[in-house]
Scaffold this active site. Structure first.
Site, short mmCIF file in Angstrom:
data_model
loop_
_atom_site.label_atom_id
_atom_site.label_comp_id
_atom_site.label_asym_id
_atom_site.label_seq_id
_atom_site.Cartn_x
_atom_site.Cartn_y
_atom_site.Cartn_z
N HIS A 1 41.63 41.33 47.76
CA HIS A 1 41.42 40.53 48.97
C HIS A 1 42.47 39.42 49.10
CE1 HIS A 1 39.23 39.41 52.44
NE2 HIS A 1 38.05 39.85 52.05
N ALA A 2 43.10 39.03 48.01
CA ALA A 2 44.17 38.03 48.07
C ALA A 2 45.40 38.57 48.79
CB ALA A 2 44.55 37.57 46.66
#
Length: 447
Positions: free
Chosen positions: A139-140
Site C-alpha cells: 500500500h506504500a
C-alpha cells in the site's frame, strides 16, 4: 533519494506480521484461440525475458540514520525479476475453490522489505483451461484505485494485439495540466475554509446522522484483533440486474451493492448467532461532486452509512441505506477536494487508535467494516490475445476490522472481492451464496 511522504511511510511503519498492508488483485483470463498447452509457460518465460521494469517497481524501503523512524525510497539496481514474477499450478481438480485457497495463502504473507514491494503470480491448471494472475503491491507504493488504473493501462481492447509490455514495464508519462496543479491561493482558501467546513459537518452529523457517527457502531464479531492469515472469496453478478433494482427503487448501483452486502451479512451473522441488536455501520469511500471552485470535478470522500441489518426485509434495508448515503453525501456539499479529504480522515482516524495495545477490546468500533466500490473498465480487455474474464480486488483487513469487501465493475459485471482474517471470519465463502440470495430477494420485492 529523499524521505518518503508520510502517507507512504505510515503503511510501512504500521505493518506487522499480524497486519500485512499490501493490496492485491486477481484476474482470470481465457487463452486466445489456437493457444497451445504450454501457453502460460510461454507467457511466463516471455515476461522474464523482457526485463523492463519501471522506477516505481524498483523502489525498496530504507531507514536512514537520524530520520526519526521515517523511511526513504531507494532504487534496487540488482532487481531479481525471477523472484517477483512466479509461475504456479493448481492442484487437481483445478476448481475456482482451489484458486481462491491459493490466493488466500499468498495474500497472507508479508512482502520482503529487502526487495521492491511487489509480486506477480501466473497460475495455470484451472480445469476450464483459463489461467489467472494474482498480483500484490504494498500500500506504500499503490492504493487500490491506482492499481486498477495501472491494470487498465496494461491491457487493450484489441484482441489481436500481441507483444504487449509487462504490467511492471515503464509507461509513457502523462502530462499534468493546470487543473492538476492547484495554485497557492486555492490551497490557502481551502485551508481557511476548513474550520467552518468542519463545524458544518459535525453539526449535520449530530443532527441527522447520530447513528452513524464514529464509535456509534455496535460491537460485532468482525471488530476483534486479527491475525496475518487471510481468507479470500470472489464472485461476479450481472450489472444489469443490479441497475434494474436501482432504477426501480430510485437507488444508485452503490446503494444496491450495499444492500446486497447488508443482507448477506445479516444472514451470515444470524447463522452464527452473532447478529448485533443495533444495525452494522459501514465505512464507504464514495465519489463526491465538489463545488467551491472545483469545476464540478469529483472528490473521494469517506462516509459512514447504516447497513440496516436490524431490519428483516430487503426492500426496507435498501430504503434505509439510500437515505443514509444521501445524508452522508449531503454533508460534503459545497466543499473542495482538500476539505473533503481532510474531513474524510475523521471517521478513518480511529483505525490508527486500534493499533494501540488493548484498544480493540476496550473501545467501541469506529465502524464495523469497510465496503468500497471502485469503477472499472466497461469493455472487455485483452492481454496478448487472452480475454480477461474476471477481475477481483483483494484488499486489506485492519486491526479491529476483520472483514473487507471491495467491489469493482468490469464489462457488464459487478465483481466482489471479500478478504477476511482467517481466524476471525469462518466460512467466508458462504457470504457469496448470501449475496446471490439477497440480489434475488431484492428483485422479488422491488421489481
Amino acid at each position: 533519494m529523499p524521505l518518503m511522504p508520510v502517507t507512504d511511510a505510515m503503511f510501512l511503519l504500521g505493518e506487522t506480521r499480524e497486519h500485512p498492508l499490501h493490496v492485491g488483485g486477481l484476474q482470470l483470463f481465457t487463452p486466445p484461440d489456437g493457444a497451445g498447452p504450454d501457453h502460460v509457460g510461454e507467457l511466463f518465460r516471455a515476461l522474464l525475458a523482457d526485463g523492463r521494469v519501471a522506477p516505481l517497481f524498483r523502489r525498496r524501503p530504507r531507514a536512514p540514520v537520524g530520520s526519526l523512524g521515517q523511511l526513504m525510497w531507494t532504487d534496487d539496481d540488482e532487481l531479481d525479476l525471477e523472484y517477483h514474477v512466479r509461475l504456479s499450478a493448481l492442484p487437481a481438480p483445478g476448481r475456482v475453490r482451489e484458486l481462491l485457497e491459493l490466493v488466500s495463502r499468498l495474500h497472507g504473507s508479508l512482502l520482503d522489505r529487502h526487495r521492491p514491494l511487489w509480486e506477480s503470480h501466473l497460475i495455470e491448471g484451472l480445469r476450464d483451461n483459463r489461467f489467472a494472475v494474482y498480483t500484490k503491491v504494498h500500500h506504500a507504493l499503490l492504493d487500490g484505485v491506482s492499481a486498477l488504473r495501472l491494470l487498465q493501462d496494461t491491457l487493450t481492447a484489441d484482441s489481436d494485439e500481441r507483444d504487449m509490455p509487462p504490467p511492471w514495464a515503464p509507461r509513457p508519462a502523462r502530462a499534468r495540466t493546470a487543473r492538476d496543479r492547484p495554485g497557492l491561493s486555492s490551497i490557502a482558501r481551502d485551508v481557511l475554509g476548513l474550520g467552518p467546513a468542519v463545524a458544518r459537518w459535525v453539526n449535520q452529523a449530530w443532527r441527522e446522522q447520530a447513528g452513524t457517527l464514529p464509535f456509534e457502531a455496535p460491537k460485532s464479531m468482525f471488530n476483534v484483533p486479527i491475525t496475518g492469515a487471510r481468507r479470500f472469496a470472489a464472485q461476479g453478478w450481472p450489472l444489469d440486474r443490479v441497475r434494474a433494482v436501482g432504477e426501480a427503487a430510485g437507488a444508485t448501483v452503490n446503494d444496491v451493492m450495499l444492500a446486497m452486502c447488508a443482507g448477506a451479512l445479516r444472514r451470515y451473522l444470524l447463522e452464527l448467532d452473532a447478529l448485533p441488536d443495533r444495525p452494522l455501520v459501514a465505512a464507504v469511500p464514495m465519489s463526491l461532486r465538489a463545488g467551491d471552485g472545483d469545476n464540478g470535478g469529483n472528490a473521494l470522500g469517506l462516509i459512514l452509512t447504516t447497513l440496516a441489518t436490524d431490519l428483516p426485509e430487503p426492500a426496507d434495508r435498501l430504503a434505509a441505506i439510500i437515505a443514509s448515503t444521501r445524508l452522508g453525501k449531503a454533508a460534503y456539499q459545497g466543499m473542495s477536494r482538500l476539505q473533503v479529504t481532510a474531513l474524510s480522515a475523521i471517521p478513518f482516524a480511529p483505525l490508527a487508535v486500534a493499533l494501540l495495545p488493548g484498544a480493540v477490546r476496550l473501545t467501541p468500533p469506529a465502524f464495523n467494516l469497510m465496503i468500497s466500490n471502485v469503477p472499472g473498465p466497461a469493455e472487455p480487455l485483452y492481454w496478448n490475445g487472452a480475454r480477461m474474464s474476471g477481475v477481483y480486488p483483494v484488499s486489506v483487513p485492519y486491526e479491529g476490522q476483520a472483514l473487507n469487501i471491495t467491489v469493482t465493475s468490469y464489462a457488464g459485471s459487478l465483481e466482489f472481492g471479500l478478504t477476511g482474517c482467517r481466524r476471525s471470519v469462518p466460512h467466508l465463502q458462504r457470504l457469496l451464496t448470501y449475496l446471490d440470495a439477497e440480489l434475488t430477494a431484492l428483485e422479488e420485492q422491488v421489481l
